[in-house]
Scaffold this active site. Structure first.
Site, mmCIF file in Angstrom:
data_model
loop_
_atom_site.group_PDB
_atom_site.id
_atom_site.type_symbol
_atom_site.label_atom_id
_atom_site.label_comp_id
_atom_site.label_asym_id
_atom_site.label_seq_id
_atom_site.Cartn_x
_atom_site.Cartn_y
_atom_site.Cartn_z
ATOM 1 N N LYS A 79 -21.453 22.417 -87.558
ATOM 2 C CA LYS A 79 -20.051 22.842 -87.391
ATOM 3 C C LYS A 79 -19.983 23.972 -86.374
ATOM 4 O O LYS A 79 -20.813 24.898 -86.410
ATOM 5 C CB LYS A 79 -19.504 23.293 -88.748
ATOM 6 C CG LYS A 79 -18.035 23.650 -88.754
ATOM 7 C CD LYS A 79 -17.594 24.072 -90.155
ATOM 8 C CE LYS A 79 -16.092 24.309 -90.235
ATOM 9 N NZ LYS A 79 -15.660 24.735 -91.590
ATOM 10 N N SER A 154 -11.749 21.898 -93.301
ATOM 11 C CA SER A 154 -11.835 22.185 -91.878
ATOM 12 C C SER A 154 -13.056 21.583 -91.209
ATOM 13 O O SER A 154 -13.077 21.453 -89.993
ATOM 14 C CB SER A 154 -11.833 23.694 -91.663
ATOM 15 O OG SER A 154 -13.013 24.265 -92.220
ATOM 16 N N SER A 178 -13.533 23.121 -97.595
ATOM 17 C CA SER A 178 -13.755 22.552 -96.257
ATOM 18 C C SER A 178 -14.995 21.689 -96.085
ATOM 19 O O SER A 178 -15.155 21.061 -95.044
ATOM 20 C CB SER A 178 -13.783 23.664 -95.213
ATOM 21 O OG SER A 178 -12.468 24.014 -94.896
HETATM 22 N N1 GLN Z 1 -7.929 24.010 -96.372
HETATM 23 C C1 GLN Z 1 -8.417 25.287 -96.751
HETATM 24 C C2 GLN Z 1 -7.766 26.342 -95.906
HETATM 25 O O1 GLN Z 1 -7.102 25.999 -94.997
HETATM 26 C C3 GLN Z 1 -9.898 25.279 -96.643
HETATM 27 C C4 GLN Z 1 -10.528 26.136 -95.638
HETATM 28 C C5 GLN Z 1 -12.016 26.193 -95.712
HETATM 29 O O2 GLN Z 1 -12.627 25.845 -96.720
HETATM 30 N N2 GLN Z 1 -12.610 26.706 -94.657
HETATM 31 O O3 GLN Z 1 -7.899 27.499 -96.150
#
Ligand code: GLN
Length: 487
Positions: A79, A154, A178
């Protein structure tokens, strides 16, 4: 033999036994990656040349009889929020579109020390804020099962790359789902370790009290293998845990008979798509037939989790992202004075979601509002933790859906932050409590994968992995591959 179907351990064994070379493995994946990228867009940077150099080094070691690492020749995606030395690392943000880190994250360091090969950096929502990868500052990623759908986020690029066969496994980060939510949307295994089990050193911080890195893989065994090699104390991360890392692959061999599986009713209520509910319930029945004892449980604090998360996270984001000022990292916009450089660099460098969270976070931390929002959220956090701790006295693992729906249409929630946040309802409580959880494929609804979330107690990775492994062995979901349209 299809190289693309071999486990990480089998890849390494094949390289060591000279059945095939690391270069062949890496070429195989790079050729897939190139074919897939025109429709999936899972990588911000592909590192073909570097990967081939790494693969050749592994082959040279094998040829000269030198020992090789546990991931010899295994092609990984990383990532883009995880720093890779000498390789562009943007965090999905335009503000870092030129940032080449002078160091690497501990997780990357550990996997490279085992002779893993990095084939590229995966697309993600900007600084990991989002649930669809549409908040990437560069381009959205598509879901390999249906390119008109999101891959989740994400870490959507990492999940999509593994599902599409562009790499053998990948790393993501999980602050509020995420890793698990994109794993669920893309039909792969995604594991979020206990907070502190894996070093955060070298991850671009989103919300430091919640962030954890973890693996995406096609099988539970591969995910466990990667966790094994990543986990453990790190002197560069004071929050990393000192407990010895168990041998997760031996934990698999422990019987699951008698293991108590809690099913929390709060995860099966309003908002859950009926077909997803049915599929997850069927998976729980399957687990029961395999020998676990199913116990209905209740976690009454769950309705507070999402609200607490969307106060705590922006608060930490607003502090963590103060470092991107155009001075020390990334892109600097010219201005008449310092203030103008700051405002222009940040104004042009950050996308809408990041700005929204910085503003929200600044607000909830400001004098006069701190008590009403931030302090309340911390209270909710303590109550949620206590709630889980109580339930884990009665059961060993919890089973829930990973996400309330399958992958949604690209663009369908992009302008509706609240609808996007609702996707996180079943994943964020786990981060708030710092627990480990895995999402594994458990079926399909209208051609799109559904994920089962297994949540463990603190440092209970062994329990969730062995349960996941037993389920995987008894089902076929993990063997299904997307026929990528548009190729
Ligand atoms: N969808 C969650 C957010 O927008 C998850 C983010 C994450 O785990 N990095 O905060």
């Amino acid at each position: 033999m299809d190289i693309g179907e071999l486990s990480l351990r089998a890849l390494r064994q094949g390289v060591v036994a000279k059945k095939f070379s690391a270069t062949e493995v890496v070429r195989y994946y790079i050729s897939n990656l190139k074919k897939n990228e025109s429709s999936i867009h899972a990588f911000i940077t592909a590192t073909e040349e570097g990967a081939l150099v790494q693969a050749r080094a592994v082959d040279d070691k094998v040829a000269s009889g030198e020992p090789v690492g546990e991931l010899a020749g295994v092609p990984l995606g990383i990532k883009d929020i995880i720093n890779t030395k000498g390789v562009l690392s943007t965090g999905g943000s335009k503000i870092l579109r030129n940032y080449i880190p002078p160091y690497r994250a501990t997780v990357v360091e550990r996997l490279l020390n085992q002779d893993a090969v990095v084939v590229g950096k995966n697309n993600c929502d900007e600084f990991a804020m989002g649930g669809s990868t549409e908040n990437s500052g560069f381009f959205p990623t598509s879901n390999p099962w249906d390119v008109t759908k999101v891959p989740g986020g994400s870490s959507g690029g990492s999940a999509a790359a593994v599902a599409a066969g562009s790499c053998a496994a990948a790393l993501g980060t999980d602050t509020g789902g995420s890793i698990r939510q994109p794993a669920s949307f893309c039909g792969v295994v995604g594991l979020k370790p206990t907070y502190g089990r894996v070093s955060r050193y070298g991850l671009m911080a989103m919300a430091s009290s919640l962030d954890q890195a973890g693996p995406f893989a096609r099988t539970v065994e591969d995910a466990a293998y990667l966790l094994q090699l990543m986990a453990g104390w790190d002197k560069h991360d004071a929050t990393s845990r000192a407990e010895p890392v168990p041998d997760y692959l031996t934990e698999f061999k422990k019987p699951i008979k008698g293991l108590r599986l809690g099913v929390p009713q709060e995860f099966f209520g309003e908002g859950l798509a009926p077909e997803v509910k049915q599929i997850v319930e069927a998976a729980i029945i399957k687990l029961e037939s395999l020998g676990v004892k199913v116990v209905p449980v209740s976690l009454p604090t769950m309705p507070y989790a999402l609200a607490a998360y969307y106060v705590i996270t922006p608060a930490e984001v607003s502090a963590n992202l103060a470092r991107y000022d155009g001075m020390r990292f990334g892109v600097r916009q010219p201005g008449q004075n310092l203030y103008e450089v700051y405002t222009k660099s940040r104004g042009q460098g950050f996308g809408a979601e990041v700005k929204r969270r910085i503003m929200l976070g600044t607000y909830v931390l400001s004098a006069g509002y701190y008590d009403a929002y931030y302090r309340q959220a911390l209270r909710a956090r303590a109550a949620i933790k206590a709630d889980f701790a109580r339930v884990f006295e009665q059961v060993d693992v919890l089973a829930t859906p990973t996400a309330p729906t399958t992958a949604f249409e690209l663009g369908s929630k992009a302008n509706d932050p609240l609808a996007m946040y609702m996707q996180d309802i079943y994943v964020v409580p786990v981060n708030i409590a710092g627990l480990p959880a895995v999402s594994i494929p458990c079926g399909f609804s209208q051609g799109l994968p559904v994920g089962l979330q297994l949540i463990g107690r603190t440092l209970g990775e062994g329990d969730i992995l062995r349960l996941a492994q037993v389920y995987e062995q008894a089902t076929e979901w993990h063997t299904m591959r997307p026929g990528i349209s548009g190729q």
